[in-house]
Design a protein around this motif. Structure first.
Motif, short mmCIF file in Angstrom:
data_model
loop_
_atom_site.label_atom_id
_atom_site.label_comp_id
_atom_site.label_asym_id
_atom_site.label_seq_id
_atom_site.Cartn_x
_atom_site.Cartn_y
_atom_site.Cartn_z
N VAL A 69 0.85 -1.19 0.00
CA VAL A 69 0.00 0.00 0.00
C VAL A 69 0.89 1.24 0.00
O VAL A 69 1.76 1.39 0.87
CB VAL A 69 -0.94 0.01 1.22
CG1 VAL A 69 -1.84 1.24 1.19
CG2 VAL A 69 -1.78 -1.26 1.25
N THR A 70 0.69 2.11 -0.98
CA THR A 70 1.51 3.31 -1.08
C THR A 70 1.00 4.38 -0.10
O THR A 70 -0.09 4.25 0.48
CB THR A 70 1.45 3.87 -2.51
OG1 THR A 70 0.12 4.34 -2.77
CG2 THR A 70 1.81 2.81 -3.53
N SER A 71 1.76 5.43 0.03
CA SER A 71 1.36 6.51 0.93
C SER A 71 0.12 7.23 0.42
O SER A 71 -0.57 7.92 1.18
CB SER A 71 2.51 7.52 1.09
OG SER A 71 2.78 8.16 -0.14
N THR A 72 -0.18 7.03 -0.89
CA THR A 72 -1.39 7.64 -1.45
C THR A 72 -2.60 6.72 -1.31
O THR A 72 -3.70 7.05 -1.76
CB THR A 72 -1.18 7.97 -2.94
OG1 THR A 72 -0.71 6.80 -3.62
CG2 THR A 72 -0.16 9.09 -3.10
N LYS A 83 12.83 -6.49 -8.95
CA LYS A 83 13.19 -5.85 -7.69
C LYS A 83 12.34 -4.61 -7.40
O LYS A 83 12.16 -4.24 -6.24
CB LYS A 83 14.68 -5.46 -7.73
CG LYS A 83 15.62 -6.66 -7.80
CD LYS A 83 17.07 -6.22 -7.82
CE LYS A 83 18.01 -7.43 -7.88
NZ LYS A 83 19.44 -7.02 -7.92
N ALA A 84 11.87 -3.98 -8.45
CA ALA A 84 11.13 -2.74 -8.26
C ALA A 84 9.64 -2.97 -8.47
O ALA A 84 9.23 -3.84 -9.24
CB ALA A 84 11.63 -1.68 -9.25
N PRO A 85 8.79 -2.19 -7.79
CA PRO A 85 7.34 -2.29 -7.99
C PRO A 85 6.95 -1.73 -9.36
O PRO A 85 7.72 -1.02 -10.01
CB PRO A 85 6.76 -1.45 -6.85
CG PRO A 85 7.83 -0.48 -6.52
CD PRO A 85 9.13 -1.18 -6.74
N ILE A 86 5.73 -2.03 -9.77
CA ILE A 86 5.25 -1.59 -11.09
C ILE A 86 5.12 -0.08 -11.15
O ILE A 86 5.45 0.55 -12.16
CB ILE A 86 3.89 -2.25 -11.40
CG1 ILE A 86 4.03 -3.77 -11.46
CG2 ILE A 86 3.32 -1.73 -12.71
CD1 ILE A 86 2.71 -4.51 -11.61
N TYR A 87 4.65 0.53 -10.04
CA TYR A 87 4.32 1.95 -10.04
C TYR A 87 5.16 2.73 -9.03
O TYR A 87 5.83 2.16 -8.17
CB TYR A 87 2.83 2.15 -9.74
CG TYR A 87 1.92 1.39 -10.67
CD1 TYR A 87 1.70 1.84 -11.97
CD2 TYR A 87 1.29 0.22 -10.26
CE1 TYR A 87 0.87 1.14 -12.83
CE2 TYR A 87 0.46 -0.49 -11.11
CZ TYR A 87 0.25 -0.03 -12.40
OH TYR A 87 -0.55 -0.73 -13.25
N SER A 88 5.03 4.05 -9.13
CA SER A 88 5.64 4.94 -8.15
C SER A 88 4.75 4.99 -6.91
O SER A 88 3.78 4.22 -6.80
CB SER A 88 5.79 6.34 -8.75
OG SER A 88 4.50 6.89 -9.00
N ASP A 89 5.03 5.92 -6.01
CA ASP A 89 4.24 6.02 -4.78
C ASP A 89 2.82 6.52 -5.05
O ASP A 89 1.93 6.33 -4.23
CB ASP A 89 4.95 6.98 -3.80
CG ASP A 89 4.31 6.94 -2.41
OD1 ASP A 89 4.22 5.83 -1.84
OD2 ASP A 89 3.87 8.00 -1.94
#
Length: 694
Positions: A69-72, A83-89
Motif C-alpha cells: 500500500v503506497t502513501s497515497t 526488484k522494483a514495484p510496477i508503479y511509483s508512490d
C-alpha cells in the motif's frame, strides 16, 4: 549532544510514529476495500468469463505474494523476479499522465488499401469489386485530408499490452469507447494482483452495457500470442483488429517482445480471408468431386501402414538440387510426395513420385499441369488434393483422393453429406494451407508418419540468388523474357533465418506458409521432421545438410504401404444423386437481402456508420456453426475485404463530413457487390472455375 538536536530527534521519532500509525490505517482501509473488491470481481468473472474465474480459483500464490500500500492509499506490486514495484508512490497520478500522453500521441495500426493491384481483364465478381475499392481509396487518399492525430471518443479497437494492476484501463475507458478491447498480459500473477486493486466488475459491466467486446489474453507469450489472436479474429472477424489503438503499459521485455510480434505479423490479419469466387467454386468443385465418387480422407478404422516408413516431401526450392543424389539412391525406401510443380523437377531428375499433391482451384492450373508432364507419367502416380481442387484433375491419375479443407463452404457440405450417408464426420487436416507443401506435410503428420524429410521446402530465395530447382518449369533468369519457362512469384524484401546461417528472402505468402509449417510441427510432437538444405529454418524441425544424410535402411515393401495408405485412410461416399436444395439458394437470397437492408439505412455520424457495419458483421457471423454455415463462408470473405477498409476509413480523417461522403461512395460499391453475389449464386453454384479458359 545539544538540546536542540535531542528535540529534533524526538520530533522525528514522533513523525515516524504518526506516519507508521497512518500507514497502518491506510493498510487496514485498503485491505477491507481490496477483499470486497476481490469478491465482487470473482463473482463478475464467474458470470462473464468462467474459464478465467476457474483459473483464478486454482491459482497457487507464491509464499511472498504481497500487495504493498503506497502513501497515497493505492496498491502496488513487485512482480516475480523483479526488484522494483510496477508503479511509483502515486500510481493514479503516474497512470493518468501515461493515459493522457497515449491519447494525445496515439499509436494506430493501419493498412494501405490503395496498393491492391487492379486487373480490369479479370471478370470475377470479387476481383472487379476489389479493383473498384482500390480505385475509390486512391481517390480518397489523393485529396490529402487531415488525419486524426489523437484518440477520438469512439474507436474500433484497443490492443492494451500489459494489464498491470488495471488502473490505466479504468481511466482509458472513461475517455474512449471501444467496440473491441484486447487485454494482453504475460504474467498471470500480475493480473491476479489486479483483482484487489481494480473494479473489474465495473469495467466488464460497462463494456457489456455499451455493446462492446472484451478479450483477455492472460499468460500471453511469443509462442501463443499471435496464434490466439488469429483464433479470436477468426471467430469474430478480422475487422476487430485491423484498425487498432495500440497501448503499451509496462516496459517489460516480454511486453516489448509481444508488441514486436504484433508489428511483424500484422499482415496476417489483413488478407487471406477467402472470398466469394473462391467460396462458390470451392463448393461447386466439392459437389463435382463427390459425384465422381472420389475417395475422401477419413479416420481409419484399421491401419496396416508401417508409420515408421520414411516420407519424402519434395518442394521446388533450390535446395532440392543439393539432395538429388540422396533422393535417387533412397527413392525405393520411402514414400515420395511431390508438392505442386516439384513433380516436373523430379521427372527431369529421373525420380518417380508416389503421390502428387495439388490444392489450386483455377482451370488455368489444371491446364498448366496438363502441359508440363506427359499424360502417361500421371498414370504412374496417385493424387492427394483438397476438396476445393479443380475436379477434372482426378481423371489424370491412377488413383486420386481428397481431404476436407477447413473454413470452406464446400467442406461444411462435405461434413453434412458424410454425417447423412456414413453417420460420421470427416477429419480436417490442420494447417494445410496456403501452399501445397503445407498440405503434403499436414497429410503426412495426420496419417501418423514418424520420419519425414523435407526437400526443397525453402519458403524463399537463397541469398546466392537461386529461387527454384534448376530442373523446375520456372525461368532461371526471371528478367529474361526470351528464356523458356514460367515466371514464379517474386519475393518482396522480407526475410527469414536460414538453417545454417544467413537468411532467405521471402514474401507474405511464404511467410504465412512458413508459420503454418511451424504450427503444424508443434501440433504433432514426438515426430522427426528433417529440414534438408539451407532454406528457411523451421522451429521444431531438425536442420540437416544434404551431404550429412545417411542411407536409409530397407523398409517394408513400399508399394504395399502406398496401397494400405489409400485403402485405410480414404473412403467413398457412394452418393448416387446430390440434392441441390442443400446449397440453400433461397436462404442465401434472404441473407443478402438482410445485409443490404442494413447497409442501405441512412447514417448521420461516424459512430452510426460504425454501428451499421457491426450489425451487418454480427448478423453474418451469427450464421457460423448453424445449418447455414456454408452460406456464412460464402459471404464472409467479401464482407471482411470490404468492411475492414470501410471501418478504417471511418477512423482516419478529422473531417466528419468528408469521411461520411467517402464512406457512402464505398458503401454503394459494397451494396453492388452483395447484389451481384446474390444474383451469381443462384445461377452458378455448380459452375467450375473457368479462370484461364480462353
Amino acid at each position: 549532544m545539544s538540546q536542540k538536536s535531542l528535540e529534533e530527534q524526538i520530533q522525528q521519532l514522533d513523525e515516524q510514529l504518526s506516519s507508521s500509525v497512518e500507514h497502518q490505517e491506510r493498510e487496514t482501509k485498503f485491505a477491507t476495500q481490496a477483499n470486497e473488491r476481490f469478491a465482487r470481481n470473482i463473482s463478475c468473472f464467474e458470470k462473464y468469463f468462467p474459464d478465467i474465474a476457474k483459473a483464478i480459483s486454482e491459482y497457487e500464490l507464491r509464499d511472498d505474494f504481497c500487495i504493498h500500500v503506497t502513501s497515497t492509499g493505492y496498491g502496488n506490486f513487485v512482480p516475480k523476479n523483479h526488484k522494483a514495484p510496477i508503479y511509483s508512490d502515486d500510481p493514479i497520478a503516474q497512470v493518468t499522465k501515461q493515459v493522457e500522453h497515449s491519447i494525445q500521441h496515439p499509436t494506430f495500426s493501419a493498412t494501405d488499401y490503395t496498393s491492391c493491384p487492379v486487373n480490369d481483364d479479370d471478370e470475377r465478381v470479387h476481383i472487379r469489386y476489389m479493383g473498384a475499392l482500390t480505385k475509390a481509396f486512391r481517390e480518397i487518399q489523393s485529396q490529402q485530408q487531415e488525419r486524426i492525430s489523437k484518440l477520438p471518443e469512439n474507436f474500433p479497437t484497443a490492443l492494451i499490452f500489459g494489464i498491470g494492476l488495471g488502473y490505466h484501463i479504468e481511466l482509458l475507458l472513461e475517455k474512449t469507447n471501444f467496440d473491441y478491447c484486447f487485454l494482453i498480459e504475460p504474467d498471470f500473477e500480475v493480473f491476479f494482483a489486479s483483482l484487489f486493486c481494480t473494479d473489474w466488475f465495473s469495467i466488464i459491466e460497462k463494456v457489456d452495457n455499451n455493446g462492446g467486446a472484451l478479450f483477455f489474453q492472460l499468460g500471453a507469450d511469443k509462442d501463443n500470442f499471435i496464434k490466439d489472436l488469429e483464433t479470436l479474429a477468426d471467430d469474430i472477424g478480422a475487422f476487430s483488429v485491423v484498425r487498432s489503438f495500440c497501448y503499451q503499459h509496462t516496459p517489460l521485455p516480454e511486453i516489448i517482445e509481444l508488441i514486436q510480434q504484433w508489428s511483424m505479423q500484422y499482415f496476417r490479419f489483413q488478407y487471406g480471408h477467402g472470398f466469394f469466387n473462391d467460396a462458390i467454386t470451392g463448393m461447386s468443385h466439392t459437389v463435382h468431386l463427390v459425384e465422381k465418387n472420389t475417395p475422401i480422407l477419413a479416420s481409419p478404422t484399421q491401419n496396416r501402414v508401417d508409420l515408421s516408413t520414411p516420407i519424402f516431401i519434395v518442394g521446388n526450392g533450390p535446395s532440392l538440387d543439393e539432395a538429388e543424389e540422396f533422393i535417387k539412391e533412397n527413392a525405393n525406401k520411402a514414400i515420395i510426395f511431390a508438392a505442386g510443380t516439384a513433380i516436373t523437377s523430379l521427372y527431369n531428375k529421373g525420380i518417380q513420385c508416389d503421390f502428387h499433391v495439388l490444392v489450386e482451384r483455377p482451370y488455368s492450373n489444371y491446364k498448366i499441369f496438363g502441359d508440363i508432364l506427359p499424360a502417361e507419367e500421371y498414370k504412374k502416380t496417385n493424387l492427394i488434393g483438397l476438396n476445393t481442387l479443380y475436379p477434372d484433375n482426378t481423371d489424370r491419375y491412377k488413383w486420386a483422393g481428397i481431404a476436407g479443407k477447413g473454413n470452406e463452404a464446400g467442406t461444411f457440405l462435405l461434413e453434412v453429406m458424410s454425417q447423412t450417408l456414413n453417420n460420421k464426420g470427416i477429419p480436417l487436416m490442420p494447417y494445410c494451407n496456403p501452399v501445397v507443401a503445407n498440405t503434403a506435410l499436414s497429410f503426412a503428420m495426420f496419417a501418423g508418419f514418424k520420419n519425414i524429410y523435407l526437400f526443397g521446402i525453402d519458403n524463399g530465395n537463397l541469398m546466392t540468388g537461386e529461387h527454384h530447382s534448376k530442373d523446375s518449369i520456372y525461368r532461371n533468369n526471371l528478367e529474361d523474357e526470351n528464356e523458356d519457362g514460367l515466371v514464379c512469384i517474386r519475393m518482396d524484401g522480407k526475410y527469414l533465418p536460414a538453417n545454417f546461417g544467413g537468411q532467405v528472402e521471402t514474401n507474405d505468402l511464404f511467410m504465412a506458409a512458413h508459420s503454418q509449417l511451424e504450427k503444424l510441427i508443434g501440433h504433432y510432437p514426438y515426430r522427426s521432421v528433417y529440414n534438408i538444405g539451407n532454406g528457411a529454418k523451421l522451429k521444431g524441425a531438425h536442420p540437416v545438410r544434404a551431404e550429412e544424410l545417411i542411407p536409409l535402411p530397407t523398409s517394408r515393401d513400399i508399394d504395399h504401404q502406398i496401397e494400405f495408405l489409400k485403402s485405410d485412410y480414404f473412403e467413398q461416399l457412394n452418393l448416387t444423386d446430390f440434392d441441390d436444395t442443400l446449397l440453400g439458394v433461397g436462404a442465401f437470397n434472404e441473407i443478402c437481402d438482410h445485409v443490404l437492408g442494413i447497409a442501405q439505412e441512412p447514417v448521420g455520424t461516424i459512430k452510426e456508420a460504425s454501428e451499421n457495419l457491426m450489425r451487418q458483421a454480427r448478423y453474418v457471423y451469427s450464421l457460423r456453426n448453424t445449418a447455414l454455415h456454408h452460406l456464412h463462408h460464402m459471404i464472409k470473405g467479401a464482407l471482411l475485404y470490404y468492411h475492414c477498409p470501410m471501418l478504417s476509413l471511418l477512423y482516419t480523417y478529422t473531417d466528419e463530413q468528408f469521411t461520411l461522403e467517402s464512406y457512402e461512395k464505398v458503401n454503394v460499391l459494397w451494396q453492388g457487390y452483395v447484389t451481384e453475389m446474390k444474383d451469381y449464386y443462384q445461377h452458378n453454384y455448380r459452375t467450375k472455375c473457368d479462370l484461364g479458359k480462353e
